[in-house]
Design an enzyme around this catalytic site. Structure first.
Site, short mmCIF file in Angstrom:
data_model
loop_
_atom_site.label_atom_id
_atom_site.label_comp_id
_atom_site.label_asym_id
_atom_site.label_seq_id
_atom_site.Cartn_x
_atom_site.Cartn_y
_atom_site.Cartn_z
N TYR A 123 1.54 14.36 9.31
CA TYR A 123 1.10 14.06 10.68
C TYR A 123 1.88 14.86 11.72
O TYR A 123 2.23 14.34 12.76
CB TYR A 123 1.27 12.57 10.99
N TYR A 167 -5.20 -0.27 9.51
CA TYR A 167 -4.78 0.96 8.82
C TYR A 167 -4.67 0.63 7.33
O TYR A 167 -4.02 -0.34 6.95
CB TYR A 167 -3.44 1.48 9.34
N ASP A 174 -4.85 -6.39 2.48
CA ASP A 174 -3.96 -5.25 2.34
C ASP A 174 -2.59 -5.69 2.85
O ASP A 174 -2.33 -5.69 4.05
CB ASP A 174 -4.51 -4.07 3.15
N LYS A 228 4.71 -0.39 -0.31
CA LYS A 228 5.86 -0.23 0.61
C LYS A 228 7.18 -0.84 0.11
O LYS A 228 7.97 -0.13 -0.48
CB LYS A 228 5.49 -0.73 2.00
C1 LIG Z 1 1.37 2.38 4.48
C2 LIG Z 1 0.14 1.59 4.30
C3 LIG Z 1 -0.86 1.99 3.40
C4 LIG Z 1 -0.79 3.29 2.65
O1 LIG Z 1 0.29 3.33 1.78
P1 LIG Z 1 0.79 4.76 1.22
O2 LIG Z 1 1.85 4.39 0.24
O3 LIG Z 1 1.31 5.50 2.41
O4 LIG Z 1 -0.38 5.41 0.61
C5 LIG Z 1 -1.96 1.17 3.24
N1 LIG Z 1 -2.07 0.02 3.92
C6 LIG Z 1 -1.14 -0.40 4.79
C7 LIG Z 1 -1.31 -1.70 5.50
C8 LIG Z 1 -0.01 0.37 5.02
O5 LIG Z 1 0.91 -0.04 5.90
#
Ligand SMILES: *Cc1c(COP(=O)(O)O)cnc(C)c1O
Length: 424
Positions: free
Chosen positions: A18, A146, A240, A269
């Site tokens: 980015y 996101y 998510d 994460k």
């Molecule tokens: C960071 C993130 C992702 C993507 O994870 P990556 O390991 O960067 O591919 C997906 N969903 C959420 C809510 C995130 O914060």
């Protein structure tokens, strides 16, 4: 090689995330990390306010995780996961299933949050295909959301932040709604859902906190509404929890405090305590049973080469040990209070639109940020590692951060945002 040398010789060959590489200053060379500190090659120390993109929940270099990874490295750094099994992955699967609410119990491992969400989406579509529904291939997601950077994930991100227009034509068209947080958005959401119910595989949402889309919070009742709506129309619900998982919103998982059980949840994460890439997609019993049949094509059609990497699973198991042995959730609660107190002075600054805190997430929302590179530089000069984006300055420190270090972070945010707000 000195840091100056490896930086200068490597930079012409690196492509940063980015980053407009023509106009952005080069990244800061790091020598080492420890606890909540990042030591730069020139000896300066920064207090980390964002735990390396929300991953390092126990701080950096926690000895318990390091020891677990070292032990695993000597035994078996990796072995393929097709036809072979190993203790770190099976133990981790059992522990994740025990931590998550029933009936979330089947764990599929992969390497990143984006892929975990991709797998959740694929699982949903194939679940319906396996039951003979060929038309349920779309997803409903939310503005401000996101879910990752790969193509399927981008298609369910916020249309602006997810760059839908930039990639128009290349992205699948999904149904993007406002989160049903009030009467107007609820009515619009119900209408959208009714119009598209037959073609939807699942609803995808970040529970309680939308992270990279703008650090926007919503209440448990919104998720309860989504669960009821999904059930009414026979649609699956995907949480998510890549950002919210592992204590960030105050409970181990956001779904817990919301009292809502999704059909599928994605984790990544902080899963390994910020030490290496690992992600998991966990499905309910019903979803898993939808793949059981005599037909080999009804098997889940996904299999990353490095799935369930033993080193990463050992790190994740060690991270879960720390959640059991150390008072992480109490620490998150203390951070929450300190963030509320520490960031409160920002409320009085002219260009600040909102100050909000949920769990160990503190947010100062400005009307806009004009000189992003300048603002980032000011934070480094103030001795802290804080990465504002769009119009948001936020703190998501390690849950182990010291009281004094946290005060340095909030003081720095108040000072730097204050000087900006006054236009200096
Ligand atoms: C960071 C993130 C992702 C993507 O994870 P990556 O390991 O960067 O591919 C997906 N969903 C959420 C809510 C995130 O914060």
């Amino acid at each position: 090689m000195s840091a100056a040398d490896w930086l200068e010789q490597g930079l012409p060959h690196i492509w940063l995330p980015y980053t407009q590489m023509q106009t952005t200053p080069p990244p800061l060379p790091v020598a080492s990390t420890k606890g909540s500190r990042i030591t730069l090659a020139d000896g300066r120390e920064l207090i980390d306010g964002i735990a390396s993109w929300w991953t390092a929940c126990h701080g950096y270099n926690h000895p318990h995780i390091a020891q677990a990874v070292r032990g695993q490295l000597d035994k078996m750094p990796h072995v393929m996961f097709g036809g072979l099994a190993h203790e770190p992955a099976l133990t981790l699967a059992r522990r994740l299933a025990a931590l998550l609410p029933d009936p979330l119990e089947r764990v599929f491992f992969c390497d990143s949050g984006s892929v975990a969400v991709e797998v959740a989406m694929k699982m949903s579509v194939q679940f319906w295909l396996n039951q003979g529904f060929t038309g349920r291939t779309k997803f409903l997601s939310f503005r401000g959301g996101y879910h990752g950077d790969t193509f399927a994930c981008m298609s369910v991100c916020d249309p602006e932040e997810g760059m839908h227009s930039l990639f128009a034509g290349a992205l699948a068209k999904q149904i993007i709604a406002d989160l049903p947080v009030d009467e107007a958005s609820e009515a619009a959401f119900d209408r959208l859902l009714a119009a598209h119910a037959e073609e939807l595989a699942a609803i995808v949402v970040e529970p309680l906190a939308q992270g990279a889309g703008g650090m926007i919070f919503h209440g448990a009742e919104v998720l309860q509404k989504l669960r009821r709506a999904a059930d009414r129309h026979g649609i699956l619900l995907i949480f998510d929890e890549v950002f919210t998982g592992f204590g960030r919103t105050g409970t181990m998982f956001a779904c817990e405090s919301a009292g809502v059980v999704p059909d599928i949840v994605a984790l990544s994460k902080a899963l390994t305590g910020g030490t290496m890439g690992l992600a998991a997609t966990i499905a309910s019993r019903k979803i898993f049973e939808g793949f059981l049949s005599d037909d080999p094509l009804h098997a889940l059609m996904h299999g990353p080469t490095f799935m369930a990497n033993p080193l990463a699973c050992a790190a994740a198991n060690a991270s879960l040990d720390l959640f059991e042995q150390e008072p992480r959730l109490a620490q998150a609660a203390a951070i929450s209070e300190a963030l509320k107190l520490g960031l409160a002075p920002c409320r009085d600054f002219p260009r600040v639109k909102d100050v909000r805190v949920l769990g160990a997430i503190g947010v100062v929302e400005l009307d806009r940020i004009d000189d992003m590179n300048g603002l980032k530089r000011r934070f480094v000069e103030a001795g802290v590692w804080v990465r504002p984006f769009r119009n948001i300055v936020y703190l998501t420190p390690a849950l182990t951060i010291g009281e004094g270090e946290l005060k340095c972070l909030t003081d720095a945010v108040v000072a730097v945002v204050g000087e900006r707000a006054r236009g200096s």
